[in-house]
Write a protein that holds these residues in place. Sequence first.
Motif, PDB file in Angstrom:
ATOM      1  N   PHE A 252       0.837  -1.208   0.000  1.00 22.15           N
ATOM      2  CA  PHE A 252       0.000   0.000   0.000  1.00 22.15           C
ATOM      3  C   PHE A 252       0.866   1.250   0.000  1.00 22.15           C
ATOM      4  CE2 PHE A 252      -2.089   3.391   2.440  1.00 22.15           C
ATOM      5  CZ  PHE A 252      -3.217   3.593   1.652  1.00 22.15           C
ATOM      6  N   THR A 253       1.920   1.258   0.829  1.00 29.34           N
ATOM      7  CA  THR A 253       2.813   2.410   0.892  1.00 29.34           C
ATOM      8  C   THR A 253       3.473   2.660  -0.460  1.00 29.34           C
ATOM      9  OG1 THR A 253       3.265   2.073   3.238  1.00 29.34           O
ATOM     10  CG2 THR A 253       4.870   3.352   1.998  1.00 29.34           C
ATOM     11  N   LYS A 254       3.901   1.608  -1.107  1.00 31.25           N
ATOM     12  CA  LYS A 254       4.527   1.745  -2.416  1.00 31.25           C
ATOM     13  C   LYS A 254       3.542   2.328  -3.438  1.00 31.25           C
ATOM     14  CE  LYS A 254       7.792  -2.076  -1.776  1.00 31.25           C
ATOM     15  NZ  LYS A 254       8.187  -3.430  -2.239  1.00 31.25           N
ATOM     16  N   ARG A 255       2.300   1.875  -3.355  1.00 32.55           N
ATOM     17  CA  ARG A 255       1.284   2.401  -4.291  1.00 32.55           C
ATOM     18  C   ARG A 255       1.049   3.880  -4.044  1.00 32.55           C
ATOM     19  NH1 ARG A 255      -1.416  -2.540  -3.204  1.00 32.55           N
ATOM     20  NH2 ARG A 255      -2.839  -1.476  -1.766  1.00 32.55           N
ATOM     21  N   ARG A 256       1.031   4.282  -2.774  1.00 28.00           N
ATOM     22  CA  ARG A 256       0.796   5.698  -2.455  1.00 28.00           C
ATOM     23  C   ARG A 256       1.953   6.566  -2.945  1.00 28.00           C
ATOM     24  NH1 ARG A 256      -3.944   7.416  -2.000  1.00 28.00           N
ATOM     25  NH2 ARG A 256      -3.599   8.944  -0.334  1.00 28.00           N
ATOM     26  N   TRP A 257       3.177   6.061  -2.792  1.00 26.72           N
ATOM     27  CA  TRP A 257       4.336   6.785  -3.332  1.00 26.72           C
ATOM     28  C   TRP A 257       4.173   6.965  -4.832  1.00 26.72           C
ATOM     29  CZ3 TRP A 257       7.414   9.792  -0.945  1.00 26.72           C
ATOM     30  CH2 TRP A 257       7.937   9.502   0.306  1.00 26.72           C
ATOM     31  N   LYS A 258       3.735   5.906  -5.509  1.00 30.44           N
ATOM     32  CA  LYS A 258       3.585   5.944  -6.962  1.00 30.44           C
ATOM     33  C   LYS A 258       2.501   6.935  -7.373  1.00 30.44           C
ATOM     34  CE  LYS A 258       4.700   4.582 -11.073  1.00 30.44           C
ATOM     35  NZ  LYS A 258       6.037   4.917 -11.617  1.00 30.44           N
ATOM     36  N   VAL A 259       1.399   6.955  -6.654  1.00 29.95           N
ATOM     37  CA  VAL A 259       0.320   7.905  -6.951  1.00 29.95           C
ATOM     38  C   VAL A 259       0.814   9.337  -6.797  1.00 29.95           C
ATOM     39  CG1 VAL A 259      -1.920   8.781  -6.163  1.00 29.95           C
ATOM     40  CG2 VAL A 259      -1.559   6.323  -6.375  1.00 29.95           C
ATOM     41  N   ALA A 260       1.519   9.598  -5.703  1.00 31.54           N
ATOM     42  CA  ALA A 260       2.055  10.945  -5.465  1.00 31.54           C
ATOM     43  C   ALA A 260       3.016  11.348  -6.577  1.00 31.54           C
ATOM     44  CB  ALA A 260       2.771  10.993  -4.113  1.00 31.54           C
ATOM     45  N   GLU A 261       3.909  10.439  -6.944  1.00 31.78           N
ATOM     46  CA  GLU A 261       4.879  10.747  -7.992  1.00 31.78           C
ATOM     47  C   GLU A 261       4.193  11.012  -9.331  1.00 31.78           C
ATOM     48  OE1 GLU A 261       8.928   8.885 -10.079  1.00 31.78           O
ATOM     49  OE2 GLU A 261       7.872   7.760  -8.491  1.00 31.78           O
ATOM     50  N   THR A 262       3.166  10.230  -9.641  1.00 30.68           N
ATOM     51  CA  THR A 262       2.436  10.422 -10.899  1.00 30.68           C
ATOM     52  C   THR A 262       1.807  11.799 -10.961  1.00 30.68           C
ATOM     53  OG1 THR A 262       1.980   8.046 -11.089  1.00 30.68           O
ATOM     54  CG2 THR A 262       0.562   9.540 -12.342  1.00 30.68           C
ATOM     55  N   HIS A 263       1.179  12.222  -9.864  1.00 30.77           N
ATOM     56  CA  HIS A 263       0.573  13.563  -9.831  1.00 30.77           C
ATOM     57  C   HIS A 263       1.636  14.638 -10.031  1.00 30.77           C
ATOM     58  CE1 HIS A 263      -3.585  12.767  -9.030  1.00 30.77           C
ATOM     59  NE2 HIS A 263      -3.340  12.071  -7.935  1.00 30.77           N
ATOM     60  N   LEU A 264       2.759  14.505  -9.345  1.00 29.10           N
ATOM     61  CA  LEU A 264       3.803  15.526  -9.413  1.00 29.10           C
ATOM     62  C   LEU A 264       4.448  15.584 -10.804  1.00 29.10           C
ATOM     63  CD1 LEU A 264       5.356  14.853  -5.913  1.00 29.10           C
ATOM     64  CD2 LEU A 264       4.180  16.950  -6.599  1.00 29.10           C
ATOM     65  N   ARG A 265       4.673  14.430 -11.397  1.00 31.37           N
ATOM     66  CA  ARG A 265       5.259  14.414 -12.740  1.00 31.37           C
ATOM     67  C   ARG A 265       4.274  14.937 -13.778  1.00 31.37           C
ATOM     68  NH1 ARG A 265      10.162  12.284 -13.156  1.00 31.37           N
ATOM     69  NH2 ARG A 265      10.919  10.831 -11.555  1.00 31.37           N
ATOM     70  N   THR A 266       3.014  14.593 -13.624  1.00 32.00           N
ATOM     71  CA  THR A 266       2.000  15.091 -14.564  1.00 32.00           C
ATOM     72  C   THR A 266       1.885  16.606 -14.477  1.00 32.00           C
ATOM     73  OG1 THR A 266       0.756  13.016 -14.380  1.00 32.00           O
ATOM     74  CG2 THR A 266      -0.419  14.923 -15.269  1.00 32.00           C
ATOM     75  N   ALA A 267       1.904  17.134 -13.270  1.00 32.51           N
ATOM     76  CA  ALA A 267       1.831  18.589 -13.087  1.00 32.51           C
ATOM     77  C   ALA A 267       3.028  19.271 -13.742  1.00 32.51           C
ATOM     78  CB  ALA A 267       1.772  18.929 -11.599  1.00 32.51           C
TER      79      ALA A 267
END
Length: 401
Positions: A252-267
């Motif tokens: 779960f922690t790894k998935r949350r890191w990935k979600v955060a990174e995706t948002h930041l890279r997309t922005a």
Amino acid sequence: MLITRIVQTCTLRRATTTTYLYRHFANTNSYNSDPFGDAEAAREESMEQEANNGNKTVKLDQHKYEDYKGQEYYKTMQTEQAIQGMQTEIRHLYANNEYEQALMMAAELVERCEVHFGKSHPVTASSYNNMAVMHKVLGQFEESREKYHQALRVYDEIVGKKHLSYAAALHNLGILEKDQARIDTERNAMDRMALLESAIEQLNSALEIRKESLGEAHPDTISSRTNLGSAIAAQVLQGGGSKGNLPKQSAFTKRRWKVAETHLRTALRHSMENKSEEEDAIEMDSSLEGLPKIRTLSAARMAQNLAVFLKSRAEQLASSKTKSAEVDIGEMLAESRSLYEAALTVRMGLLGAEHPDTISSKFSLAELVAFLGDEEDANKMRQEIVDLLGQADGEEEAKRK
């Protein structure tokens, strides 16, 4: 230590440590650039409400009615011009860090708007929003939250929960709760987690509204996305800790890191593609060779956010018992450094060396360099900050004399 001297110097310049230096993720300026909104539209809406309510003035004969409306229009315009003047003064006080005076004027403005427009009006809601901003910068989080909720209630009543004004208030509330979770030391760990959870909910709702109404590449959408990413990352750090010998990370922690990174890279990607700031873009020169193609202040802000995320993620992985072959910590830190350097170059060129955002980028870069083991180079950058702030203080003192 140099860090202590930087903090003390910034404090003397009426800036908090969190504003100048320890911004784990760069904050989007939540101050409404045009808090008054469309005065003419607001005036017309008031008149329409007046007529729809069966006001007796509509029963006057045409000539008397026109005379009456002329007088009322003049009074209305006088009042609204006074309100606009107050808004301008509030912005001036805010820009000059005179937050207490700005708060007092914002409170007076709320009273005027409530009398002139009524409590259920978009201009009044905007005045609540701006008063909330002043409370926030003064560290008065509960008062700020109350005003944001007042604004949300009004927007919900008059325009609904899918409107951009409602989204803006949600966005500001989310940033408040994200920042409070980081700044408010009186809160325990559970309270900070609850604040971050609420921030994520508000920012995600704001993002969905803005995506639907403005599109993915609009600056407001990008702002909500990058703040959502930083809030999710902060939540993961808060839940797992950022220092010490950490336990093995869950899926779960790894998935949350990935979600955060995706948002930041997309922005960051959308901000780099956005053409609306081309007039404020830094010119290409040799100092930018080898760095990400970041040319605008908006892109620099997104780059700073992603850089901090990458550094925090790398530090967390280095401290964790988890060793993943899928993640190269060295590459992560190298990318973080290049993003910091690009953000610093753009901010230096467009804002100047003394601007808080420029100082924030330089300090963050110094901390990364120190983490990489080059304490000498890090101290050199820290000393440059101290010297720069000391010079600026001397110039301000000379002006006062």
